[in-house]
Structure formats: C-alpha cells, structure tokens
Design an enzyme around this catalytic site. Structure first.
Site, short mmCIF file in Angstrom:
data_model
loop_
_atom_site.label_atom_id
_atom_site.label_comp_id
_atom_site.label_asym_id
_atom_site.label_seq_id
_atom_site.Cartn_x
_atom_site.Cartn_y
_atom_site.Cartn_z
N ILE A 1 17.29 28.07 0.55
CA ILE A 1 16.16 27.45 0.47
C ILE A 1 15.48 27.69 1.87
O ILE A 1 13.94 27.90 2.23
CB ILE A 1 16.45 25.94 0.73
CG1 ILE A 1 16.73 25.28 -0.65
CG2 ILE A 1 15.24 25.02 1.29
CD1 ILE A 1 17.38 24.25 -0.90
N ASP B 1 23.36 30.66 11.31
CA ASP B 1 24.14 30.47 10.20
C ASP B 1 25.37 31.52 10.44
O ASP B 1 25.21 32.87 10.21
CB ASP B 1 23.54 30.80 8.87
CG ASP B 1 24.27 30.35 7.55
OD1 ASP B 1 25.43 30.61 7.54
OD2 ASP B 1 23.62 29.83 6.71
N ARG C 1 20.88 16.97 4.45
CA ARG C 1 21.63 15.68 4.11
C ARG C 1 21.58 14.96 5.43
O ARG C 1 21.71 15.69 6.71
CB ARG C 1 22.99 16.13 3.85
CG ARG C 1 23.08 16.44 2.25
CD ARG C 1 22.98 15.30 1.49
NE ARG C 1 23.12 15.80 0.10
CZ ARG C 1 22.24 16.38 -0.79
NH1 ARG C 1 21.13 16.75 -0.25
NH2 ARG C 1 22.60 16.77 -2.03
N ASP D 1 13.43 13.82 5.68
CA ASP D 1 13.35 13.57 4.16
C ASP D 1 14.74 12.68 3.73
O ASP D 1 14.87 12.08 2.64
CB ASP D 1 13.14 14.65 3.25
CG ASP D 1 13.13 14.26 1.72
OD1 ASP D 1 12.20 13.35 1.40
OD2 ASP D 1 13.77 14.88 0.82
N GLU E 1 21.55 5.74 2.75
CA GLU E 1 20.17 5.69 1.98
C GLU E 1 20.32 5.05 0.63
O GLU E 1 21.58 4.79 -0.10
CB GLU E 1 19.92 7.08 1.26
CG GLU E 1 19.52 8.20 2.28
CD GLU E 1 19.34 9.68 1.81
OE1 GLU E 1 19.25 10.03 0.74
OE2 GLU E 1 19.10 10.44 2.33
N HIS F 1 13.75 11.08 0.38
CA HIS F 1 14.59 11.99 -0.25
C HIS F 1 14.26 12.52 -1.50
O HIS F 1 14.62 12.55 -2.66
CB HIS F 1 16.04 11.53 -0.54
CG HIS F 1 17.14 12.43 -0.68
ND1 HIS F 1 18.44 12.04 -0.33
CD2 HIS F 1 17.26 13.63 -1.30
CE1 HIS F 1 19.12 13.32 -0.72
NE2 HIS F 1 18.40 14.17 -1.04
#
Length: 341
Positions: free
Chosen positions: A156, A175, A236, A260, A265, A284
C-alpha cells in the site's frame, strides 16, 4: 459422504452472495451466523471444517474447542482477531486477503493528505456556514518540495509513493523488513523512525498491527516531529498511542492529523479527537470500494476452497510455521483466483 462444514462467524454485508458463489459445491455446507463472543463462536463452530471470520474473537479458547477445523480465513488484511500461535499448534492454516484494496487505501491516504494540506474540510464548512472568504484557510503551504514519511513500506505505501510522484514530494520510509534496494526502485529512501519523524512534513502510517507495532507512534515520535507536521493513519488505530497523539495536537507539538482508524471503533462519543478543528476523521472506510469488497469476500472464501477441495495451502497463508505439521500441496491458484477479479 459427509459434507465439509464452512461457518461464516460474522459479517456486515447485505448478503453472502460472493461467498456462496465460490463455495457452491455439493461437498460444502455453508453456515452463516453472527457471533460476538467466544462462547457463541464455540457453539456454532465446534465441528466446523473451516471458518471465515470478520470480527468475532478466534481466541486460544475458541481454537482449543475446534475439533475438525483445518483452515480459518479472515476478511481483509489484519489477523489480530485470531490467535495465530494457537492455530499453528492446532494444525490450522490461517489465511487473509492482503491485496484486495491496495489502490483504495493508497487513494484514501492521498485524499486525506490533500484534504488536510489544502484545508478542504475547513473551507467546505465555512462556505456552508455562509462565509465566502479564502482567509479562513490561512495558512496553506505549498505541497511541492515537502517530505512524506511512510511508516511501513509494504504494497500500500509503495502504491502511495507512486501516486505522489507527480505532486513533487520527497518520500522517505521506515520499514526494517524492506531492503533498501526495493525502496530505491520506487525512488524512496529507507531511514530510521527517528529520522523519519524529524524530517517528514507528512507522516503516513501504514504498519500492520502486531505486538511489535502497537503504540509504535508515541510521545517520543511526536516530540521529534516538526510543529508544522501532520499525521495520517489508514492502517490500524492502535499503531498510534492515541493519548500521546491527542496531547501533541492539543499542545501544538504537531499541526494536525487525518485518521481513518482510531484505537476504539466505532469512536467513543467523548473522544477528544471529535472536537478538534485540526483533525479530519473518516470511519475506517479507506479499504472500501464495491470492487474491493467483492474481491475480498470472494478471496476469503477461495482460501477455504484451496484447503478443503484442493488439498493445498491457502494462497494467502499467514502462519507459514503450520507447514511443519500440516502436509498439504503448495497452492497453484492462478486461474482459480484470476476468475475472481
């Protein structure tokens, strides 16, 4: 001959037509339930051969009570609803669908970046309140030449890096699992998290939620950022320490956020983020398009077919350690999966 019993533990769709199409075999009995607790999952799935899971807890307790289960697939990318260690010990393959919404999430992250930096939400609300004056958006800084920091550099954020090239952004990424050569092929520099926080004007979070990444973005990271920096999160909620983020926003340590996802949630009605003018929130939804939803559901069902009907490891096997105790064939699903998308 006994049919394979496949249980959908829970779902939030109008129907299960995509799952039914993939699992339309005389050898399969599809059972759909709406479980919320461990006890409900155990009662519905005790003798199931396969589970398709959304949010219902597939804990160690649940897994220890599954007498026949061979595979658990999960709608979407994250598998934090499933105890992977317990599944592996039990000889159960766990699969997800990691590639169904790459463009959607990257597009949504880009939309949040543009919405915040161009003050789209502020301007829209002002006009609807009868104020036609560009000065309500001041200050707006030029985007070209700014630095975008990507926390995580999987598929992504790689797609996002490609999408922002025409905008003239410098892109860096943190990363520890991605080789520098891979990042360089996208024109992206791999840096430490500390360096990313110090250098980036926009920090976009894309790390999966694991024990190692929970709270990865905390007080120390926000303290290292520029006061003009903004934080985007389409991964997340718990990857960000939400209380630390709220403090950074309240004290002006960072300029804003566009989220988002949040820690809990749906978002609690008393969450301070709801009343902050420097925060954009979406529910989300980054993963969603009609095409992505259909692809995710069909591929989750196909993971069950891989195991039960073809005797293969699922294409998107998560717990590769299970291969040591479960002798299946390697998956050869190219034509099988190509028909789904």
């Amino acid at each position: 001959m006994r049919k394979w019993k496949v249980v959908v533990t829970d779902w939030e769709y109008a129907d299960l037509r995509y799952e039914e199409q993939v699992l339309s075999s005389e050898q399969i009995e599809l059972v759909a339930v709406q479980c919320r607790t461990e006890e409900e999952v155990i009662a519905a799935c005790r003798d199931a051969d396969a589970l398709i899971n959304q949010y219902a807890p597939i804990s160690r307790k649940v897994i220890e009570n599954l007498s026949n289960c061979k595979v658990i697939t999960r709608y979407g990318v994250g598998v934090n609803t499933i105890d992977l260690g317990a599944a592996t010990e039990k000889g159960i393959c766990v699969a997800n669908v990691p590639d169904y919404c790459m463009d959607e999430v990257a597009d949504h992250a880009l939309a949040l970046i543009l919405a915040w930096t161009r003050k789209v939400v502020v301007a829209n609300q002002a006009v609807k309140n009868g104020v036609w004056d560009f000065k309500v958006t001041q200050p707006i800084a030029r985007l070209r030449g700014k630095t975008l920091g990507l926390v995580g550099f999987g598929k992504i954020p790689q797609a996002l890096a490609e999408k922002v090239k025409p905008l003239g952004l410098r892109v860096i990424a943190f990363d520890p699992y991605v080789p520098e050569a891979v990042a360089a092929s996208y024109g992206v520099q791999i840096v430490t998290l500390d360096q990313l926080c110090a250098d980036a004007d926009i920090v976009s979070v894309h790390a999966p939620l694991t024990e190692a990444t929970e709270g990865l973005m905390g007080a120390g990271q926000f303290a290292a950022m520029k006061e003009s920096a903004i934080v985007i999160n389409t991964s997340r909620g718990p990857v960000i320490d939400e209380q630390a983020l709220i403090h950074a926003l309240r004290t002006g340590k960072i300029a804003g956020a566009a989220l988002d996802v949040v820690e809990r949630e749906p978002i609690d009605t008393d969450n301070p983020l709801l009343s902050m003018d420097n925060v954009i929130l979406t529910p989300h939804v980054a993963w969603y398009s009609e095409e992505a939803a259909a692809e995710m559901r069909a591929k989750a069902a196909m993971g069950v077919v891989d195991v039960l009907l073809h005797g293969e490891y699922p294409k998107y096997l998560v717990n590769h350690e299970v291969k040591a105790s479960v002798p299946l064939q390697e998956c050869c699903p190219e034509a099988r999966y190509a028909a789904l998308v």
